[in-house]
Design a protein around this motif. Structure first.
Motif, PDB file in Angstrom:
ATOM      1  N   ARG A   1       0.968  -1.316   0.275  1.00  0.00           N
ATOM      2  CA  ARG A   1       0.118   0.120   0.205  1.00  0.00           C
ATOM      3  C   ARG A   1       0.794   1.307   0.358  1.00  0.00           C
ATOM      4  O   ARG A   1       2.451   1.234   0.585  1.00  0.00           O
ATOM      5  CB  ARG A   1      -1.011   0.203   1.042  1.00  0.00           C
ATOM      6  N   ALA A   2       0.476   2.398  -0.494  1.00  0.00           N
ATOM      7  CA  ALA A   2       1.760   3.341  -1.198  1.00  0.00           C
ATOM      8  C   ALA A   2       1.644   4.416   1.126  1.00  0.00           C
ATOM      9  O   ALA A   2       2.995   4.614   0.664  1.00  0.00           O
ATOM     10  CB  ALA A   2       0.480   4.677  -1.122  1.00  0.00           C
ATOM     11  N   GLY A   3       1.258   3.461   1.980  1.00  0.00           N
ATOM     12  CA  GLY A   3       1.789   4.340   3.059  1.00  0.00           C
ATOM     13  C   GLY A   3       2.775   2.914   3.947  1.00  0.00           C
ATOM     14  O   GLY A   3       3.122   3.523   4.872  1.00  0.00           O
ATOM     15  N   HIS A   4       2.698   1.836   3.166  1.00  0.00           N
ATOM     16  CA  HIS A   4       4.154   1.484   3.769  1.00  0.00           C
ATOM     17  C   HIS A   4       5.322   1.843   3.506  1.00  0.00           C
ATOM     18  O   HIS A   4       5.669   2.811   2.695  1.00  0.00           O
ATOM     19  CB  HIS A   4       4.189   0.148   2.427  1.00  0.00           C
TER      20      HIS A   4
ATOM     21  N   LEU B   1      -4.372  -5.891   1.537  1.00  0.00           N
ATOM     22  CA  LEU B   1      -3.049  -5.222   0.762  1.00  0.00           C
ATOM     23  C   LEU B   1      -3.504  -3.297   1.109  1.00  0.00           C
ATOM     24  O   LEU B   1      -3.010  -2.121   1.196  1.00  0.00           O
ATOM     25  CB  LEU B   1      -2.743  -5.593  -0.557  1.00  0.00           C
ATOM     26  N   ARG B   2      -4.241  -3.038   0.464  1.00  0.00           N
ATOM     27  CA  ARG B   2      -5.092  -1.472   1.277  1.00  0.00           C
ATOM     28  C   ARG B   2      -5.186  -1.076   3.043  1.00  0.00           C
ATOM     29  O   ARG B   2      -5.214   0.009   2.737  1.00  0.00           O
ATOM     30  CB  ARG B   2      -6.747  -1.225   0.363  1.00  0.00           C
ATOM     31  N   SER B   3      -5.461  -2.155   3.788  1.00  0.00           N
ATOM     32  CA  SER B   3      -6.018  -2.044   4.897  1.00  0.00           C
ATOM     33  C   SER B   3      -4.399  -2.432   5.794  1.00  0.00           C
ATOM     34  O   SER B   3      -3.946  -1.851   6.901  1.00  0.00           O
ATOM     35  CB  SER B   3      -6.759  -2.482   5.308  1.00  0.00           C
TER      36      SER B   3
ATOM     37  N   LEU C   1      -2.106   0.917  -4.502  1.00  0.00           N
ATOM     38  CA  LEU C   1      -0.655   0.609  -4.364  1.00  0.00           C
ATOM     39  C   LEU C   1       0.530   1.209  -4.934  1.00  0.00           C
ATOM     40  O   LEU C   1       0.357   1.848  -5.725  1.00  0.00           O
ATOM     41  CB  LEU C   1      -0.997  -0.805  -5.416  1.00  0.00           C
ATOM     42  N   GLU C   2       1.251   0.793  -4.898  1.00  0.00           N
ATOM     43  CA  GLU C   2       2.591   0.553  -5.105  1.00  0.00           C
ATOM     44  C   GLU C   2       3.854  -0.239  -5.792  1.00  0.00           C
ATOM     45  O   GLU C   2       3.606  -1.140  -4.827  1.00  0.00           O
ATOM     46  CB  GLU C   2       3.762   1.950  -4.386  1.00  0.00           C
TER      47      GLU C   2
ATOM     48  N   LEU D   1      -9.596 -12.034  -5.119  1.00  0.00           N
ATOM     49  CA  LEU D   1      -9.599 -10.594  -5.501  1.00  0.00           C
ATOM     50  C   LEU D   1      -9.256  -9.607  -5.087  1.00  0.00           C
ATOM     51  O   LEU D   1      -9.228  -8.532  -4.159  1.00  0.00           O
ATOM     52  CB  LEU D   1      -9.524 -10.416  -6.506  1.00  0.00           C
ATOM     53  N   PRO D   2     -11.148  -9.375  -3.523  1.00  0.00           N
ATOM     54  CA  PRO D   2     -11.714  -8.478  -2.962  1.00  0.00           C
ATOM     55  C   PRO D   2     -11.573  -8.835  -1.398  1.00  0.00           C
ATOM     56  O   PRO D   2     -10.627  -7.821  -1.063  1.00  0.00           O
ATOM     57  CB  PRO D   2     -13.147  -8.980  -3.302  1.00  0.00           C
TER      58      PRO D   2
END
Length: 313
Positions: free
Chosen positions: A186-189, A249-251, A272-273, A242-243
């Motif tokens: 995720r972007a904040g990782h 992955l986002r949370s 995601l990155e 996928l859900p």
């Protein structure tokens, strides 16, 4: 008295009705004459009479009666897959006729893998529909053997998927987009946005894994064995749904090794990155499987549209 398969087929063609198939399926699904009657919109006595007629026509018992309803006999269980295919064929036929009656230009039965849907169709299909609003596209998701089975049964017009090991006879594959495995978070990782990550960094992170036997899991196992100084922590949910993958992955601060086409929509939105690590690991491209000849105009239009958007060589 026993009858040959040919004579039984002739009786079914002469005396069988689609309503018989509907009653057979509903009784098997619901296990109750009354519930089946309510679901179909018939009376209980009509369902009972229809079942009796069908059993007489086939000259075999299809359901065992018990205090709480009915249960399929082994003979009925054998017939159910065939009955379901007949009903699916009827539904497809109704869609085709409706599409034509509404001044449509036809219908395309499209099958896509998860990576193909996320990496190609999410972006391409709305544009096709804007250009060809009179063509109806029925999209379903399937992987591997299920794709080949649908093709063999004639249940699909086009398949957008990863290049198969062997192209089925009478079909041809046209590559649309290259693919590769990437490590995503995720972007904040904490590992996102910095210098290239090191094996020791990856080995200390918690990983979200695909099930054993999936290509992404094989690649992860090879990566960990070749580069990680010690086994990494593993998140307790192992899935390819996928859900669930996207939600986790986002949370949470998890890493996953996945095909880039599979995660493309979440990369596009910035949720995601991709972590910079090593050289890209290519995998077979995503493309369109289409019949080598005899395609309908609507299917040809969609295949041509997808091929016009393929990545440049």
């Amino acid at each position: 008295m026993q009858h040959s398969a040919s004579s039984l087929l002739n009786r079914l063609l002469a005396r069988g009705k689609f309503r018989h198939i509907q009653v057979l399926l509903r009784l098997a699904e619901l296990g109750s004459v009354q519930r089946a009657a309510d679901a179909i919109g018939m009376t209980q006595s009509s369902v009972t009479q229809t079942l009796a007629y069908l059993e007489d026509l086939l000259q075999i018992r299809l359901f065992e009666r018990h205090a709480r309803g009915v249960r399929p006999t082994p003979a009925c269980t054998d017939l159910l897959p065939v009955a379901r295919q007949l009903m699916l064929g009827m539904a497809d036929g109704a869609e085709l006729i409706t599409a034509r009656q509404n001044q449509g230009q036809g219908l395309v039965r499209l099958l896509g893998s998860a990576s193909a849907i996320n990496g190609v169709l999410v972006a391409a299909l709305p544009g096709f529909c804007d250009r060809h609003p009179q063509i109806q596209v029925q999209l379903a998701e399937a992987e591997g053997e299920d794709q080949l089975l649908a093709m063999a049964r004639g249940e699909v017009d086009l398949v957008v998927c990863r290049k198969p090991p062997a192209i089925p006879e009478g079909w041809q594959f046209h590559a649309l987009r290259e693919d590769r495995f990437v490590i995503v978070a995720r972007a904040g990782h904490a590992l996102v946005g910095g210098a290239p990550v090191q094996p020791a960094d990856l080995a200390c992170q918690t990983w979200l894994l695909l099930p054993a036997g999936v290509a992404g899991r094989w690649r992860f196992d090879a990566l960990a064995e070749a580069h990680f100084p010690h086994p990494p922590p593993i998140y307790p949910v192992v899935t390819r749904a996928l859900p669930m993958l996207w939600s986790l992955l986002r949370s949470r601060d998890l890493l996953a090794l996945l095909p880039v086409n599979l995660v493309q929509p979440l990369l596009d939105t910035g949720e995601l990155e991709v972590l910079p690590f090593g050289e890209p690991v290519p995998i077979d491209p995503i493309g369109v499987l289409q019949p080598a000849s005899g395609m309908g105009a609507a299917s040809q239009a969609l295949a041509d549209f997808l091929r016009s958007r393929r990545d440049p060589d």
